[in-house]
Design an enzyme around this catalytic site. Structure first.
Site, PDB file in Angstrom:
ATOM      1  N   LYS A  61       0.961  -1.160  -0.104  1.00  0.00           N
ATOM      2  CA  LYS A  61      -0.061   0.078   0.447  1.00  0.00           C
ATOM      3  C   LYS A  61       1.138   1.054  -0.216  1.00  0.00           C
ATOM      4  O   LYS A  61       1.988   1.159   0.425  1.00  0.00           O
ATOM      5  CB  LYS A  61      -0.700   0.380   1.421  1.00  0.00           C
ATOM      6  CG  LYS A  61      -0.122  -0.475   2.444  1.00  0.00           C
ATOM      7  CD  LYS A  61      -1.414  -0.410   3.961  1.00  0.00           C
ATOM      8  CE  LYS A  61      -0.382  -0.338   5.400  1.00  0.00           C
ATOM      9  NZ  LYS A  61      -1.221  -0.856   5.933  1.00  0.00           N
TER      10      LYS A  61
ATOM     11  N   TYR B  87      13.193  30.934   5.164  1.00  0.00           N
ATOM     12  CA  TYR B  87      11.989  31.617   5.787  1.00  0.00           C
ATOM     13  C   TYR B  87      11.803  31.645   7.675  1.00  0.00           C
ATOM     14  O   TYR B  87      12.422  30.971   8.000  1.00  0.00           O
ATOM     15  CB  TYR B  87      10.557  30.841   5.616  1.00  0.00           C
ATOM     16  CG  TYR B  87      11.070  30.778   3.874  1.00  0.00           C
ATOM     17  CD1 TYR B  87      10.685  31.673   3.262  1.00  0.00           C
ATOM     18  CD2 TYR B  87      10.555  30.036   2.768  1.00  0.00           C
ATOM     19  CE1 TYR B  87      11.021  31.484   1.802  1.00  0.00           C
ATOM     20  CE2 TYR B  87      10.334  29.269   1.723  1.00  0.00           C
ATOM     21  CZ  TYR B  87      10.256  30.668   1.005  1.00  0.00           C
ATOM     22  OH  TYR B  87       9.939  30.523  -0.966  1.00  0.00           O
TER      23      TYR B  87
HETATM   24  C1  LIG Z   1      -0.973  -2.007   6.892  1.00  0.00           C
HETATM   25  C2  LIG Z   1      -0.942  -2.650   7.287  1.00  0.00           C
HETATM   26  C3  LIG Z   1      -0.357  -4.436   7.800  1.00  0.00           C
HETATM   27  C4  LIG Z   1       0.979  -4.072   7.397  1.00  0.00           C
HETATM   28  O1  LIG Z   1       2.290  -3.891   9.211  1.00  0.00           O
HETATM   29  P1  LIG Z   1       3.215  -3.789   8.687  1.00  0.00           P
HETATM   30  O2  LIG Z   1       3.831  -3.389  10.199  1.00  0.00           O
HETATM   31  O3  LIG Z   1       3.646  -2.699   8.228  1.00  0.00           O
HETATM   32  O4  LIG Z   1       3.705  -5.369   8.738  1.00  0.00           O
HETATM   33  C5  LIG Z   1      -0.695  -4.771   7.641  1.00  0.00           C
HETATM   34  N1  LIG Z   1      -2.136  -5.549   8.184  1.00  0.00           N
HETATM   35  C6  LIG Z   1      -2.779  -4.432   8.388  1.00  0.00           C
HETATM   36  C7  LIG Z   1      -4.182  -4.423   8.091  1.00  0.00           C
HETATM   37  C8  LIG Z   1      -2.402  -3.445   7.341  1.00  0.00           C
HETATM   38  O5  LIG Z   1      -2.871  -2.228   7.957  1.00  0.00           O
END
Ligand SMILES: *Cc1c(COP(=O)(O)O)cnc(C)c1O
Length: 365
Positions: free
Chosen positions: A35, A261
């Protein structure tokens, strides 16, 4: 001649995958979470590499992330963790598997599947065992099982899952164990009606700290990219991302001169600064300004001075021998994203997923 580049190191990705496999039984499937552009890298490139390496499944948060993988030719099963109602038709068109977490989304999915005449469409159902973010309540499991059985012409229960709140923090061990036992109760119930269900509850730190709960599959993200939420684990993983830039220009400030800035930095002594082509629009947020963040030049640490600009940061190179055009490492194998993030009060996840699409990516194979 160079510019700001995010390198994606495939050999390290493969190494991290093999490292995780060592913690898993041979028959346990590994779902790679890609993702958020593959945690800020390049979801398609990473998914292609991992598919060749042997990953069984992919996971994304939203439907359009899954569609991008399908369009790139990824044909492994893809779980969409957080599908939204307006996208269920396109989810079905692209053969993505929904993670259904409420009656609202469940009913909407059944309608969409019936409308397109689907038979035994694979679905996953998510239970809330304590994170209180998404999922059916454990007490709803009986009625939900009955509901899925009623719709068994249309959908097939492929997976049942939950997500841990604190698998990386052993201070919460008792809480995690309560989540795992709540999940085990659901597993026992589901298995009676649907013996072929794939159960999955572990993320990265779950795999490392609670491997006994691996069931049929695990869902790992951050560790594939090289971060394990623990120093001993980080030592065995290899960061996939190297963020490099260059020194665009050097300046010498005299005592009393201001920098950037709102004049957030005022030199108290003669100060040599380097301006780098990387700013908050690239994902180096303002939280890294005023000494909270740093980069590495010729192996030496150069703190960020003053406020982070949209396209630039300025760093202190008073004690570093360097020239305009020299290479700068922001994150990489010897410049931990975890350390940089922690220093600014955040976590590696936020730093790497925030690296914007403006930064050019380069695959290193
Ligand atoms: C993002 C996510 C993961 C992955 O988690 P990590 O800590 O990056 O391994 C697994 N399950 C769900 C539901 C997630 O949202």
């Amino acid at each position: 001649m160079s510019e700001t580049i995010l390198e994606i190191h495939f050999p390290n990705l493969r190494h991290n995958y093999q490292f995780l496999r060592k913690h898993l039984a041979d028959e346990t499937k590994l779902l790679a979470v890609v993702k958020a552009f593959g945690y800020g890298s390049d979801a398609i490139a990473v998914a292609k590499c991992l598919a060749e390496t042997g990953v069984d499944y992919f996971g994304v948060a939203y439907v359009h992330e899954g569609i991008a993988l399908r369009k790139a030719g990824i044909d492994k099963p893809i779980l969409v963790l957080h599908p939204q109602e307006p996208n269920l038709k396109s989810l079905i068109e692209h053969k993505l598997e929904p993670g259904l977490y409420s009656h609202r989304i469940f009913d909407a999915f059944i309608n969409a599947a019936k409308e397109s005449n689907e038979k035994e469409y694979p679905i996953h159902v998510k239970f809330n065992t304590g994170l209180n973010r998404l999922g059916f309540e454990p007490k709803e499991s009986k009625s939900l099982i009955a509901r899925i059985a009623e719709e068994s012409k249309c959908v097939q229960l492929k997976g049942v899952y939950s997500h841990l709140a604190s698998s990386d923090d052993l201070k919460d061990d008792a809480f995690t164990k309560r989540q795992l036992s709540a999940f085990a109760v659901i597993v026992d119930r589901v298995i009676k009606t649907f013996p072929n269900t794939n159960f999955h509850v572990l993320n990265t730190s779950g795999v490392l700290n609670y491997p006994e709960a691996q069931y049929a599959m695990v869902r790992t993200g951050i560790s594939l990219y090289g971060y394990g939420n623990a120093t001993q684990v980080d030592a065995e993983l290899k960061p996939v991302l190297t963020l490099k830039t260059i020194i665009s220009q050097l300046h010498t400030l005299q005592k009393g001169d201001s920098l950037g800035y709102n004049r957030a930095f005022i030199a108290t002594t003669t100060t040599k600064t380097a301006t780098l082509p990387l700013g908050h629009a690239d994902g180096i947020g303002r939280i890294y300004g005023n000494g909270n963040g740093f980069v590495w030049i010729h192996g030496k640490k150069a703190p960020i001075l003053g406020n982070v600009c949209m396209d630039m940061i300025m760093v202190d190179v008073t004690h570093i021998e360097c020239q305009e055009g020299d290479e700068v490492i922001v994150i990489g194998p010897s410049a931990s994203a975890e350390a940089l993030a922690n220093n600014a009060g955040t976590i590696s996840y936020e730093l790497i997923t925030g690296l914007s699409q403006r930064i050019k990516r380069r695959i290193v194979n």
